[in-house]
Design a protein around this motif. Structure first.
Motif, mmCIF file in Angstrom:
data_model
loop_
_atom_site.group_PDB
_atom_site.id
_atom_site.type_symbol
_atom_site.label_atom_id
_atom_site.label_comp_id
_atom_site.label_asym_id
_atom_site.label_seq_id
_atom_site.Cartn_x
_atom_site.Cartn_y
_atom_site.Cartn_z
ATOM 1 N N MET A 1 -9.488 -19.624 -16.008
ATOM 2 C CA MET A 1 -8.604 -20.721 -15.452
ATOM 3 C C MET A 1 -9.474 -21.971 -15.504
ATOM 4 O O MET A 1 -10.573 -22.061 -15.179
ATOM 5 C CB MET A 1 -8.471 -20.471 -13.955
ATOM 6 N N SER A 2 -8.719 -22.889 -16.160
ATOM 7 C CA SER A 2 -9.559 -24.450 -16.457
ATOM 8 C C SER A 2 -9.869 -24.978 -15.077
ATOM 9 O O SER A 2 -8.881 -25.001 -14.043
ATOM 10 C CB SER A 2 -8.563 -25.061 -17.237
ATOM 11 N N THR A 3 -10.944 -25.513 -15.004
ATOM 12 C CA THR A 3 -11.368 -26.123 -13.372
ATOM 13 C C THR A 3 -10.916 -27.866 -13.635
ATOM 14 O O THR A 3 -11.018 -28.508 -12.652
ATOM 15 C CB THR A 3 -12.837 -26.122 -13.233
ATOM 16 N N SER A 4 -10.560 -28.105 -14.962
ATOM 17 C CA SER A 4 -10.270 -29.578 -15.173
ATOM 18 C C SER A 4 -8.838 -29.861 -14.896
ATOM 19 O O SER A 4 -8.521 -31.167 -14.888
ATOM 20 C CB SER A 4 -10.587 -29.863 -16.518
ATOM 21 N N ARG A 5 -8.112 -28.963 -14.658
ATOM 22 C CA ARG A 5 -6.705 -29.315 -14.684
ATOM 23 C C ARG A 5 -6.534 -29.951 -13.147
ATOM 24 O O ARG A 5 -7.114 -29.663 -12.366
ATOM 25 C CB ARG A 5 -5.883 -27.923 -14.381
ATOM 26 N N GLU A 47 -2.130 -17.015 -15.992
ATOM 27 C CA GLU A 47 -3.105 -18.328 -16.280
ATOM 28 C C GLU A 47 -3.947 -18.500 -15.057
ATOM 29 O O GLU A 47 -4.827 -19.084 -15.019
ATOM 30 C CB GLU A 47 -1.966 -19.404 -16.314
ATOM 31 N N LEU A 48 -3.430 -17.893 -13.891
ATOM 32 C CA LEU A 48 -4.130 -18.404 -12.673
ATOM 33 C C LEU A 48 -5.111 -17.251 -12.243
ATOM 34 O O LEU A 48 -6.067 -17.462 -11.283
ATOM 35 C CB LEU A 48 -3.156 -18.461 -11.481
ATOM 36 N N ALA A 49 -4.823 -16.105 -12.599
ATOM 37 C CA ALA A 49 -5.579 -14.942 -11.863
ATOM 38 C C ALA A 49 -7.209 -14.743 -12.452
ATOM 39 O O ALA A 49 -7.248 -14.892 -13.743
ATOM 40 C CB ALA A 49 -4.732 -13.799 -12.028
ATOM 41 N N SER A 50 -7.908 -14.296 -11.700
ATOM 42 C CA SER A 50 -9.307 -13.965 -12.294
ATOM 43 C C SER A 50 -9.929 -12.924 -11.219
ATOM 44 O O SER A 50 -10.117 -13.141 -10.162
ATOM 45 C CB SER A 50 -10.107 -15.247 -12.386
ATOM 46 N N PRO A 51 -10.627 -11.763 -11.953
ATOM 47 C CA PRO A 51 -11.256 -10.921 -11.022
ATOM 48 C C PRO A 51 -12.553 -11.644 -10.396
ATOM 49 O O PRO A 51 -13.202 -10.683 -9.795
ATOM 50 C CB PRO A 51 -11.714 -9.650 -12.038
ATOM 51 N N TYR A 52 -13.016 -12.712 -11.002
ATOM 52 C CA TYR A 52 -14.324 -13.113 -10.587
ATOM 53 C C TYR A 52 -14.119 -14.638 -9.722
ATOM 54 O O TYR A 52 -14.984 -14.952 -9.519
ATOM 55 C CB TYR A 52 -15.135 -13.378 -12.027
ATOM 56 N N GLY A 53 -12.821 -14.756 -9.400
ATOM 57 C CA GLY A 53 -12.736 -15.956 -8.710
ATOM 58 C C GLY A 53 -12.604 -15.692 -7.235
ATOM 59 O O GLY A 53 -13.322 -15.279 -6.783
ATOM 60 N N ASP A 54 -11.881 -16.710 -6.654
ATOM 61 C CA ASP A 54 -11.794 -16.749 -5.142
ATOM 62 C C ASP A 54 -10.940 -15.384 -4.539
ATOM 63 O O ASP A 54 -10.368 -14.748 -5.494
ATOM 64 C CB ASP A 54 -11.355 -17.784 -4.585
ATOM 65 N N CYS A 55 -10.590 -15.285 -3.423
ATOM 66 C CA CYS A 55 -9.899 -14.042 -3.163
ATOM 67 C C CYS A 55 -8.438 -14.244 -3.367
ATOM 68 O O CYS A 55 -7.872 -13.133 -3.943
ATOM 69 C CB CYS A 55 -9.794 -14.305 -1.431
ATOM 70 N N ALA A 291 -22.055 -11.429 -0.623
ATOM 71 C CA ALA A 291 -22.296 -12.593 -1.251
ATOM 72 C C ALA A 291 -21.486 -12.850 -2.408
ATOM 73 O O ALA A 291 -21.024 -11.694 -2.882
ATOM 74 C CB ALA A 291 -23.917 -12.478 -2.039
ATOM 75 N N PRO A 292 -21.061 -13.939 -3.025
ATOM 76 C CA PRO A 292 -20.155 -14.124 -4.059
ATOM 77 C C PRO A 292 -20.342 -13.491 -5.105
ATOM 78 O O PRO A 292 -19.507 -12.920 -5.934
ATOM 79 C CB PRO A 292 -20.109 -15.497 -4.162
ATOM 80 N N THR A 293 -21.573 -13.184 -5.498
ATOM 81 C CA THR A 293 -22.213 -12.704 -6.846
ATOM 82 C C THR A 293 -22.400 -10.972 -6.699
ATOM 83 O O THR A 293 -22.871 -10.521 -7.487
ATOM 84 C CB THR A 293 -23.169 -13.327 -7.490
ATOM 85 N N SER A 294 -21.826 -10.543 -5.540
ATOM 86 C CA SER A 294 -22.270 -9.246 -5.095
ATOM 87 C C SER A 294 -21.585 -8.241 -6.396
ATOM 88 O O SER A 294 -20.561 -8.101 -6.333
ATOM 89 C CB SER A 294 -22.000 -8.577 -3.854
ATOM 90 N N ASN A 295 -22.518 -7.243 -6.943
ATOM 91 C CA ASN A 295 -21.965 -6.163 -7.855
ATOM 92 C C ASN A 295 -21.471 -5.226 -6.864
ATOM 93 O O ASN A 295 -20.268 -4.581 -7.471
ATOM 94 C CB ASN A 295 -23.211 -5.609 -8.688
ATOM 95 N N GLU A 296 -21.706 -4.850 -5.749
ATOM 96 C CA GLU A 296 -21.105 -3.922 -4.713
ATOM 97 C C GLU A 296 -19.699 -4.146 -4.609
ATOM 98 O O GLU A 296 -18.873 -3.568 -4.436
ATOM 99 C CB GLU A 296 -22.084 -3.537 -3.712
ATOM 100 N N LEU A 300 -16.222 -2.256 -5.259
ATOM 101 C CA LEU A 300 -15.152 -2.011 -4.412
ATOM 102 C C LEU A 300 -13.803 -2.285 -4.668
ATOM 103 O O LEU A 300 -12.783 -1.857 -4.263
ATOM 104 C CB LEU A 300 -15.685 -2.390 -2.733
ATOM 105 N N GLU A 301 -13.694 -3.742 -5.006
ATOM 106 C CA GLU A 301 -12.490 -4.313 -5.560
ATOM 107 C C GLU A 301 -11.876 -3.622 -6.710
ATOM 108 O O GLU A 301 -10.688 -3.385 -6.638
ATOM 109 C CB GLU A 301 -12.763 -6.009 -6.063
ATOM 110 N N ARG A 302 -12.744 -3.191 -7.663
ATOM 111 C CA ARG A 302 -12.162 -2.554 -8.757
ATOM 112 C C ARG A 302 -11.573 -0.923 -8.263
ATOM 113 O O ARG A 302 -10.464 -0.704 -9.080
ATOM 114 C CB ARG A 302 -13.263 -2.145 -9.801
#
Length: 392
Positions: A1-5, A47-55, A291-296, A300-302
């Protein structure tokens, strides 16, 4: 998802909680077979979704997958693929790391462990030979504290036999052997005479039979069901509970997450909304706990993504992991057909309260109200896990 939009008034990502609205619209379009709307909303979500984004981006990502599979009737195939990928990348150490980290930052699982252990210790007090039948997928992380409690009993230390019912592939032979060795080592350290055995159920938990469990006349039996009953096919649940009753246990402990994916099976939009509500709470809890970058957290989300797909895009019960959850009130109605409820004593409730004080604010204990029984763990006043104890 582009951050410039730039955020425009009609840009869904410009407002908070945009994912729920778009996802619900898409579920309704699928229910109404409105192909034009389905394609438009799936494209927008993609276009909006990302498994690495916010909630919201994460929710959009995992629910989009389920919606796409539902729309294309590819749910069963996609579910099997996800399970196969997860099994190939699975290891005992990685699973143990995720479980222990989750228990460190959240009482989501430890609440049920502590409540159940309290009920088991009370029911088996004074017994010389104990047999705990563990029907859960917690990799025995519940039992060290119970072994400690048995080691410090005022009377003679009892003999404990632990039978683990393994229903998921991730609890395979080498994994259970490792767990058994660790448990035996810890029991020796605690001075508790201990025996460990594994019973494997080929596919569905509903296939478990009394004769599989090797009951002995001189043992007091406790059955521990944590996240287990939802893995029994909906139509088999009454028979399964009667089978548990036939074991003549001193206590049956039941812990389940507070969600209803069963009564709404025939109403897709209602089932979708309940699924979105429950996982919205869960993902928000994970976001605030890790933490935002937590692999655990990502792991769990997957795991949640597979459950979401199973519920929303698979027509059957999803094989051996059907995930047709029910709420505490629904489980009470089912259990009352075979069992009588047991109250948690003051010691168990005090232990749960002490546990919750170890975690960040937002968690609380709520005794069931009205006709409901048991205890609820709440997150920001939302009941999320239900614990109860029963006897024949």
């Amino acid at each position: 998802m582009s951050t410039s939009r730039q955020s425009e008034p009609d840009d869904p990502s410009a407002s908070e909680k945009w994912a729920a609205s778009l996802l619900q619209d898409c579920a309704k379009a699928i229910s109404e077979k409105d192909s034009t709307k389905i394609h438009h909303l799936l494209w927008m979500l993609n276009e909006l979704a990302s498994p690495y984004g916010d909630c919201d981006q994460k929710l959009a990502s995992y629910f989009l997958q389920a919606l796409f599979c539902k729309a294309t009737e590819s749910g069963e195939r996609c579910y099997k693929t996800l399970v196969s990928v997860a099994e190939k990348s699975h290891s005992f150490e990685s699973a143990r790391k995720v479980i222990l980290k989750f228990q460190e930052v959240s009482p989501w699982t430890t609440f049920g462990h502590v409540a159940s252990n309290g009920a088991i210790l009370e029911a088996l007090e004074g017994e010389a030979k104990l047999h705990i039948i563990d029907i859960s997928n917690t990799y025995c992380t519940q039992w060290p504290t119970l072994l400690e409690a048995l080691a410090t009993r005022s009377d003679e230390t009892p003999h404990l036999r632990l039978t683990v019912v393994a229903t998921v592939v991730s609890m395979g032979g080498s994994v259970m052997k490792e767990i058994g060795q660790r448990m035996e080592k810890f029991a020796r350290l605690m001075g508790v005479p201990f025996e460990f055995q594994v019973v494997r159920v080929a596919s569905q938990l509903g296939e478990l039979k009394e004769e599989d469990l090797g009951l002995r006349e001189d043992e007091a039996v406790a059955v521990n069901c944590i996240g287990a009953l939802r893995r029994v096919g909906v139509e088999e649940r009454g028979d399964f509970m009667r089978m548990l009753c036939n074991l003549r246990p001193k206590v049956v402990t039941v812990v389940e997450e507070e969600a209803d994916f069963t009564s709404t099976r025939s109403e897709y939009v209602k089932c979708f909304e309940e699924c979105l509500r429950f996982y919205g709470v869960f993902f928000e809890m994970l976001e605030e706990s890790f933490a935002p970058t937590s692999n655990e957290r990502l792991t769990l989300e997957r795991e949640c993504s597979r459950s979401i797909l199973s519920v929303l895009a698979c027509d059957g019960d999803g094989g051996g992991d059907c995930d047709r959850r029910e709420k505490g009130s629904q489980w009470c109605a089912r259990l009352m057909g075979a069992f009588s409820p047991m109250s948690f004593n003051d010691d168990a409730i005090d232990d749960v309260r002490a546990l919750l004080k170890r975690y960040r604010s937002g968690w609380s204990l709520l005794p069931a109200q009205g006709d409901d029984l048991g205890l609820y763990l709440t997150w920001k006043d939302e009941p999320v896990v239900w614990a109860s104890a029963w006897k024949p």
